[in-house]
Scaffold this active site. Sequence first.
Site, PDB file in Angstrom:
ATOM      1  N   LYS A 174      49.805  50.559  46.813  1.00 32.31           N
ATOM      2  CA  LYS A 174      48.251  51.000  47.591  1.00 32.31           C
ATOM      3  C   LYS A 174      48.380  50.533  48.953  1.00 32.31           C
ATOM      4  O   LYS A 174      48.107  51.277  49.985  1.00 32.31           O
ATOM      5  CB  LYS A 174      47.066  50.723  46.677  1.00 32.31           C
ATOM      6  CG  LYS A 174      45.944  51.309  46.999  1.00 32.31           C
ATOM      7  CD  LYS A 174      44.911  51.058  46.019  1.00 32.31           C
ATOM      8  CE  LYS A 174      43.464  51.519  46.482  1.00 32.31           C
ATOM      9  NZ  LYS A 174      42.490  51.237  45.499  1.00 32.31           N
ATOM     10  N   LYS A 215      46.874  36.926  45.560  1.00 35.36           N
ATOM     11  CA  LYS A 215      47.782  37.164  46.766  1.00 35.36           C
ATOM     12  C   LYS A 215      47.907  36.234  47.848  1.00 35.36           C
ATOM     13  O   LYS A 215      48.612  36.318  48.831  1.00 35.36           O
ATOM     14  CB  LYS A 215      47.171  38.572  47.123  1.00 35.36           C
ATOM     15  CG  LYS A 215      47.505  39.782  46.266  1.00 35.36           C
ATOM     16  CD  LYS A 215      47.211  41.054  46.596  1.00 35.36           C
ATOM     17  CE  LYS A 215      47.725  42.303  45.591  1.00 35.36           C
ATOM     18  NZ  LYS A 215      47.234  43.452  45.813  1.00 35.36           N
ATOM     19  N   GLY A 233      44.069  50.333  41.284  1.00 35.70           N
ATOM     20  CA  GLY A 233      45.579  50.045  40.940  1.00 35.70           C
ATOM     21  C   GLY A 233      45.748  50.504  39.497  1.00 35.70           C
ATOM     22  O   GLY A 233      46.705  51.114  39.038  1.00 35.70           O
ATOM     23  N   ARG A 234      44.938  49.847  38.581  1.00 36.33           N
ATOM     24  CA  ARG A 234      45.209  49.895  37.093  1.00 36.33           C
ATOM     25  C   ARG A 234      44.721  51.134  36.717  1.00 36.33           C
ATOM     26  O   ARG A 234      44.850  51.560  35.339  1.00 36.33           O
ATOM     27  CB  ARG A 234      44.332  48.818  36.351  1.00 36.33           C
ATOM     28  CG  ARG A 234      43.070  48.485  36.875  1.00 36.33           C
ATOM     29  CD  ARG A 234      42.406  47.144  36.177  1.00 36.33           C
ATOM     30  NE  ARG A 234      41.138  46.940  36.705  1.00 36.33           N
ATOM     31  CZ  ARG A 234      40.552  46.488  37.907  1.00 36.33           C
ATOM     32  NH1 ARG A 234      41.710  46.257  38.624  1.00 36.33           N
ATOM     33  NH2 ARG A 234      39.329  46.069  37.986  1.00 36.33           N
ATOM     34  N   HIS A 258      56.383  40.861  11.213  1.00 43.42           N
ATOM     35  CA  HIS A 258      57.099  39.623  10.848  1.00 43.42           C
ATOM     36  C   HIS A 258      57.165  38.387  11.909  1.00 43.42           C
ATOM     37  O   HIS A 258      58.037  37.747  11.748  1.00 43.42           O
ATOM     38  CB  HIS A 258      58.857  40.002  10.886  1.00 43.42           C
ATOM     39  CG  HIS A 258      58.832  41.262   9.759  1.00 43.42           C
ATOM     40  ND1 HIS A 258      59.512  41.011   8.609  1.00 43.42           N
ATOM     41  CD2 HIS A 258      58.736  42.855   9.810  1.00 43.42           C
ATOM     42  CE1 HIS A 258      59.284  42.377   7.821  1.00 43.42           C
ATOM     43  NE2 HIS A 258      59.006  43.214   8.696  1.00 43.42           N
ATOM     44  N   GLU A 299      41.772  42.870  33.458  1.00 46.49           N
ATOM     45  CA  GLU A 299      41.463  43.003  34.963  1.00 46.49           C
ATOM     46  C   GLU A 299      39.982  43.747  35.048  1.00 46.49           C
ATOM     47  O   GLU A 299      39.568  43.397  36.185  1.00 46.49           O
ATOM     48  CB  GLU A 299      42.654  43.690  35.759  1.00 46.49           C
ATOM     49  CG  GLU A 299      42.606  42.993  37.096  1.00 46.49           C
ATOM     50  CD  GLU A 299      44.043  43.592  37.938  1.00 46.49           C
ATOM     51  OE1 GLU A 299      44.877  42.890  37.734  1.00 46.49           O
ATOM     52  OE2 GLU A 299      43.811  44.708  38.332  1.00 46.49           O
ATOM     53  N   GLU A 301      55.285  40.741  46.711  1.00 45.60           N
ATOM     54  CA  GLU A 301      56.294  40.843  45.631  1.00 45.60           C
ATOM     55  C   GLU A 301      57.095  42.231  46.065  1.00 45.60           C
ATOM     56  O   GLU A 301      58.115  42.289  46.231  1.00 45.60           O
ATOM     57  CB  GLU A 301      55.843  40.846  44.500  1.00 45.60           C
ATOM     58  CG  GLU A 301      55.049  39.608  43.675  1.00 45.60           C
ATOM     59  CD  GLU A 301      53.721  39.617  44.151  1.00 45.60           C
ATOM     60  OE1 GLU A 301      53.211  39.845  45.103  1.00 45.60           O
ATOM     61  OE2 GLU A 301      53.016  38.603  43.339  1.00 45.60           O
TER      62      GLU A 301
HETATM   63  C1  G6Q Z   1      44.949  46.652  39.892  1.00 45.94           C
HETATM   64  C2  G6Q Z   1      45.142  45.576  40.777  1.00 45.94           C
HETATM   65  C3  G6Q Z   1      46.273  44.989  41.039  1.00 45.94           C
HETATM   66  C4  G6Q Z   1      47.408  46.044  42.059  1.00 45.94           C
HETATM   67  C5  G6Q Z   1      48.565  45.344  42.389  1.00 45.94           C
HETATM   68  C6  G6Q Z   1      49.469  46.080  43.417  1.00 45.94           C
HETATM   69  O1  G6Q Z   1      43.796  47.352  39.546  1.00 45.94           O
HETATM   70  O2  G6Q Z   1      44.564  45.819  41.964  1.00 45.94           O
HETATM   71  O3  G6Q Z   1      47.374  45.138  39.796  1.00 45.94           O
HETATM   72  O4  G6Q Z   1      47.753  47.165  41.522  1.00 45.94           O
HETATM   73  O5  G6Q Z   1      48.177  44.205  42.891  1.00 45.94           O
HETATM   74  O6  G6Q Z   1      48.750  46.214  44.669  1.00 45.94           O
HETATM   75  P1  G6Q Z   1      49.231  47.364  45.550  1.00 45.94           P
HETATM   76  O7  G6Q Z   1      49.677  48.644  44.849  1.00 45.94           O
HETATM   77  O8  G6Q Z   1      48.583  47.178  46.833  1.00 45.94           O
HETATM   78  O9  G6Q Z   1      50.753  46.656  46.098  1.00 45.94           O
END
Ligand code: G6Q
Length: 544
Positions: free
Chosen positions: A210, A508, A271-272, A388, A357, A216
């Site tokens: 986003k 982050k 994001g989620r 199990h 989250e 990462e």
């Molecule tokens: C989700 C969070 C988080 C995010 C990641 C990746 O709700 O905000 O999990 O999706 O940190 O972020 P970017 O899409 O900006 O790389």
Amino acid sequence: MTTDRAELTKTHAWKNLESHAQKARGLSIRKLFSDDSSRGARMAIEADGIYFDYSKHLVTDETVRLLLQLAEESALRDRIEAMFRGDKINLTEKRAVLHVALRAPKGQSILVDGKDVVPEVHAVLDKMAGFAERVRSGAWKGHTGKRIRSVINIGIGGSDLGPVMAYEALRHYSARDMNFRFVSNVDGTDFAEATHDLSPEETLFIISSKTFTTLETMTNAHTAREWALKGLKDESAVAKHFVAVSTNETEVGKFGIDTANMFGFWDWVGGRYSMDSAIGLSTMIAIGPDNFRSMLNGFHRMDEHFRRAPFDRNLPVIMGLLGIWYNNFFGAQTAAVLPYEQYLKRFPAYLQQLTMESNGKHVTREGQAVNYQTGPIYWGEPGTNGQHSFYQLIHQGTKLIPCDFIGFMEPLNPLGRHHDLLIANVFAQSEALAFGKTVEEVKAEGTPDWLVPHRTFEGNRPSTTILMEKLTPETLGTLVALYEHSVFTQGAIWDIDSFDQWGVELGKALAVRIIPELENKAAGPMKHDSSTNTLIARYVNSKK
Ligand code: G6Q
């Protein structure tokens, strides 16, 4: 009726629930069933392809009535409308929360700042569909003219967990002549293992971020670029092997991806909550645009149900309230999600982000410290594997762990007796948890006295059974939306912002200070605590 939101524990409903809980702690599921032969059929809701049996819970009709009263007093109905209306309900980030717009059918209108966002949503979906078709058919060629055989999504958190969960869940419907892989971790092993047997000529990377600034993802994206160019030996190859999914056009351009190959989304998609947006591009390439649209349709069906069904028949509302009952009135710390469907193997991991989250918050929307528990810990594994391993603790341990059992009537891979055995286990587990095995029953089996306590099961352990006809793109959508809205229900009642993630933002930023110290590029002496200083020094020495 609207309450003073900082005062949740002082509401009538909360107080009533507290005194009701005193009695309810003495409830026996066995007795509830023996007193009411219709309970199993009566305490179940059927809607949008989901049969939701909540009869094996420590609840009476009075409990449900009081929980519904709590929903009313918490102005849940207003909160739901505010979300669908596009109000900026993510207060701390001043954003609307409109994942429901991602699956709104053409013609519906949802306004953000006076602008209808639904046409844009469909424009991006159409662009994704055109691209997905070209990749699937082989019309989209790599730099050397070969078709794409492998798609690698690079993203993390919300830009990874939805796509990987959906791909695994819908693998049965996916293009079997292609590979789909997901790289998220900054640990180089993730990238190395995902690419070790692939040819750059036939590989397409989707950089999903986003913000397009996540450490990462950007590290993996640069490594992917080096890997691809090492094989393809021509900068211009990037255009054929890299596409981006982002809201940040400037950063995408800086990376070198042609913004014509960028698929956008909007700040009102968290994001989620983004698997239905362009973040789902890998899913769409895997299962095809028609299946993707039917997944959206499944989400939309649940959105409509959540918005319109009366609360006493409203699946996400009832599900969310049951979670509150154990979390806030029984002291339950965790909740288990147990899908009896191998394709849902990443579903618990996906739900961990969605639930924790969203609702792992310690202050109200106005910033006051809460004096009640918020989101529980979610965990789980597919059945029967979990049986199990950790089910022992659920059955006979000292902790109360409400469980969601998820099963499908029709198998996707019918093989001999497998499916009957699988489903027999779903029903047997929830039955055993609820009813246990009494001392008398254990004795009647001829168990010696010394062994009786060990073989006795208290029972009285609550669970929901969620049954659906068959795992399809559409039913997956409905199931995910059920959990999304149940999280919403809980967040609304706890009066927290379920849509920010300041803990993630901190993560982050934290490592950024240490990176130069590990690479011997720090300006001055280290100023951490003595433990962190020693750990850093030890690592730096080991590099020498
Ligand atoms: C989700 C969070 C988080 C995010 C990641 C990746 O709700 O905000 O999990 O999706 O940190 O972020 P970017 O899409 O900006 O790389």
